[in-house]
Design a protein around this motif. Sequence first.
Motif, mmCIF file in Angstrom:
data_model
loop_
_atom_site.group_PDB
_atom_site.id
_atom_site.type_symbol
_atom_site.label_atom_id
_atom_site.label_comp_id
_atom_site.label_asym_id
_atom_site.label_seq_id
_atom_site.Cartn_x
_atom_site.Cartn_y
_atom_site.Cartn_z
ATOM 1 N N ALA A 48 0.675 -1.182 0.058
ATOM 2 C CA ALA A 48 -0.115 0.228 0.040
ATOM 3 C C ALA A 48 0.804 1.313 -0.016
ATOM 4 N N PHE A 49 1.831 1.374 0.886
ATOM 5 C CA PHE A 49 2.497 2.684 1.029
ATOM 6 C C PHE A 49 3.644 2.728 -0.248
ATOM 7 N N THR A 50 4.056 1.668 -0.807
ATOM 8 C CA THR A 50 4.639 1.837 -2.170
ATOM 9 C C THR A 50 3.849 2.040 -3.471
ATOM 10 N N PHE A 51 2.940 1.709 -3.309
ATOM 11 C CA PHE A 51 1.797 1.769 -4.154
ATOM 12 C C PHE A 51 1.182 3.116 -4.337
ATOM 13 N N CYS A 52 1.068 3.702 -3.271
ATOM 14 C CA CYS A 52 0.227 5.080 -3.093
ATOM 15 C C CYS A 52 1.196 6.354 -2.798
ATOM 16 N N ALA A 53 2.542 6.095 -2.917
ATOM 17 C CA ALA A 53 3.495 7.101 -2.462
ATOM 18 C C ALA A 53 3.676 8.015 -3.529
ATOM 19 N N ASP A 54 3.431 7.709 -4.843
ATOM 20 C CA ASP A 54 3.481 8.681 -5.824
ATOM 21 C C ASP A 54 2.157 9.040 -6.530
ATOM 22 N N ILE A 86 -9.506 5.229 -5.800
ATOM 23 C CA ILE A 86 -9.302 4.279 -6.716
ATOM 24 C C ILE A 86 -8.062 3.276 -6.504
ATOM 25 N N GLN A 87 -6.874 3.701 -6.018
ATOM 26 C CA GLN A 87 -5.829 2.765 -5.606
ATOM 27 C C GLN A 87 -6.253 2.000 -4.469
ATOM 28 N N GLU A 88 -6.672 2.612 -3.415
ATOM 29 C CA GLU A 88 -7.426 1.813 -2.207
ATOM 30 C C GLU A 88 -8.283 0.571 -2.688
ATOM 31 N N LEU A 89 -9.013 1.071 -3.535
ATOM 32 C CA LEU A 89 -10.192 -0.162 -4.000
ATOM 33 C C LEU A 89 -9.641 -1.282 -4.704
#
Length: 223
Positions: A48-54, A86-89
Amino acid sequence: MVGEMKISLTFPKLAYAVFFAMILSLVRGVSYSNEIGIALEAPMAILAFTFCADTYTQEIVSRRSEIWRLCPMKKRIHFIYRRILIQELFLLTVAAISYGLFFLFQNPITYGTWEKGLESETCLFFIYVAAIAVTLGFWGILSNLISCLFRNMWVGIGGCLVLCLFTNSIIGDRILGPWNLFSYSFRNLEDSSDFSWICGKAVCICIGILAMALLPEIIKKRG
C-alpha cells in the motif's frame, strides 16, 4: 474517472501488485486458515505505501506540475482524493483475492468446528477484509501525505517503512499492545471472541482522517 484510473493504475503498478500477491501466497506458509490474515497484513501494508506514495508526486516527476497548478485548489484536492480511492479499492480487491489464493495453493486447515466450519470461515474472511481495508487505507494515505510534504515519493516510502518495521515487531507489540497499528496481526488467535485489537485499527482510522484533513494545507504550501 477513466482518465484518473489510467493515471493511478499504470501497467507496472498493476503487474507488480498481482505478481506480489501470487508470490506471497506461494512462499508464505500457513498451517491454519486463521493465520492467513497475519501472513497478509504486513506485506499488504508495504504494498500500500509503495503503491500510493506517488499519487501526487507523479505530477512532479512527469513535469505536469506547472499545468497542475493552473487548476483550482479544490479541484486538485478532489483529483488526489479520487486517485487515492481508486488505488485503495484496487488494493482491497488484490487483498481479498490473495486470501483465496492461500486456500488454492496451500489448502490450510480450516478454523472452527466441522459443523460450523463454513460459517466460521466466512466470519474470518469478512473480519479480515474489514481489518485489511483499514490497514491499506492508513498506509496508503500516510505515504502519500509524507510524499507531498517532502515532494519526494522515496521519502514517503522510507518514512512508512521505518514506522512499519517498528510497529510490526515484538518490541512494537510490547510497547503499544492492542493500540499497535498491526494489532490485527498480534491478536490472540486462541480466543476468537477477543476484539481488543480493534483499538489499533481505531488509531489507524483516526490518523488517516487527520492525514486527509491535513493534505489540502500541505498541497497549498508545497505546491
